[in-house]
Design an enzyme around this catalytic site. Structure first.
Site, PDB file in Angstrom:
ATOM      1  N   GLN A  43       0.836  -1.207   0.000  1.00 41.08           N
ATOM      2  CA  GLN A  43       0.000   0.000   0.000  1.00 41.08           C
ATOM      3  C   GLN A  43       0.869   1.254   0.000  1.00 41.08           C
ATOM      4  OE1 GLN A  43      -2.351  -0.458   3.562  1.00 41.08           O
ATOM      5  NE2 GLN A  43      -4.074  -1.383   2.488  1.00 41.08           N
ATOM      6  N   THR A  74     -12.463  -4.260   4.793  1.00 42.60           N
ATOM      7  CA  THR A  74     -11.632  -3.075   4.923  1.00 42.60           C
ATOM      8  C   THR A  74     -12.122  -2.066   3.894  1.00 42.60           C
ATOM      9  OG1 THR A  74      -9.458  -2.210   4.269  1.00 42.60           O
ATOM     10  CG2 THR A  74      -9.993  -4.397   3.530  1.00 42.60           C
ATOM     11  N   THR A  76     -10.079   0.603   2.675  1.00 43.99           N
ATOM     12  CA  THR A  76      -8.975   0.973   1.785  1.00 43.99           C
ATOM     13  C   THR A  76      -8.835   0.021   0.610  1.00 43.99           C
ATOM     14  OG1 THR A  76      -7.752   2.005   3.604  1.00 43.99           O
ATOM     15  CG2 THR A  76      -6.478   1.368   1.668  1.00 43.99           C
ATOM     16  N   CYS A 188     -12.835   3.460   8.083  1.00 46.11           N
ATOM     17  CA  CYS A 188     -11.769   2.479   8.261  1.00 46.11           C
ATOM     18  C   CYS A 188     -12.320   1.506   9.281  1.00 46.11           C
ATOM     19  CB  CYS A 188     -10.488   3.141   8.763  1.00 46.11           C
ATOM     20  SG  CYS A 188      -9.268   1.937   9.334  1.00 46.11           S
ATOM     21  N   GLU A 190     -11.147  -0.190  11.534  1.00 49.01           N
ATOM     22  CA  GLU A 190     -10.587  -0.169  12.901  1.00 49.01           C
ATOM     23  C   GLU A 190     -11.082   1.018  13.741  1.00 49.01           C
ATOM     24  OE1 GLU A 190      -8.090  -3.000  10.810  1.00 49.01           O
ATOM     25  OE2 GLU A 190      -8.461  -0.917  10.268  1.00 49.01           O
TER      26      GLU A 190
END
Length: 221
Positions: A43, A74, A76, A188, A190
């Protein structure tokens, strides 16, 4: 992609199925849990084709395991969602579509977006929210984006929950609200580990919870 947030998905999907079906029911899940370290390196090197290769292999293994549809757990990595979709024969439940659907249903038109720098700065996510769902998307300023990104990778993905980071995120949420955002996407998977709705008056939309709930809906159909 960190296992820290994978736990949240696994729990939410199983709870959703249990609540819907009762008894000893739980979700039938084929889970391919990746090693996040090499993906994180690719990434930050900008080698998205390299990340796509890893996730295509994972998606094919999930399909071979009998899954009816696939989730990328996720935000991203939805940058390579189209490449994954083209490589498998089962549908992909896109996290941005699931989230936007809820926002639109609840009448939100202008929304703040928190996530990795990739998600906040690149077009793959913001343009989908705007182009396909008509949402106006606001992101934090450059310094705040850098702070949000750093906390995700250096703390949350490693299971570290720090009070000072929570306060930083809440300050950034308020700044987005002050700039006109009617709500903020926790873009995101998380971030929901760090801040929750009870921490702020600004409406928060946790993509992990929304994506998992939509997965339950799809699975039960």
């Amino acid at each position: 992609m960190s296992w820290e947030s994978t736990q949240g998905y696994y729990r939410a999907i199983n709870l959703g199925v249990k609540q819907a079906l009762g008894g000893l029911h739980s979700a039938s899940i084929v889970l391919h849990s990746v090693d996040f370290e090499p993906i994180e390196k690719l990434q930050h090197q900008g080698d998205w084709d390299g990340t796509a290769e890893i996730l295509i292999k994972a998606a094919k293994s999930v399909e071979a395991g009998g899954a009816d549809f696939v989730l990328i757990c996720t935000n991203t990595m939805h940058k390579v969602a189209a490449q994954i979709e083209q490589s498998i024969h089962i549908p992909l439940l896109h996290i941005a579509d699931a989230t936007a659907e809820v926002l639109v249903q609840e009448g939100v038109k202008k929304v703040g977006l928190l996530g990795t720098a990739f998600t906040m700065e690149q077009a793959f996510y913001k343009d989908r929210l705007a182009g396909q769902h008509g949402l106006e998307v606001l992101v934090p300023n450059a310094a705040d984006r850098q702070q949000v990104h750093r906390i995700i990778y250096q703390e949350l993905c490693q299971g570290q929950i720090k009070p000072e980071s929570k306060q930083a995120y809440l300050r950034i949420v308020k700044a987005l609200s002050d700039a006109g955002a009617e709500a903020v996407i926790l873009g995101c998977t998380e971030i929901g580990m760090l801040i929750k709705q009870q921490d702020t008056e600004v409406p928060l939309y946790d993509t992990t919870a929304i994506h998992a709930a939509k997965a339950v809906e799809w699975a039960l159909q």
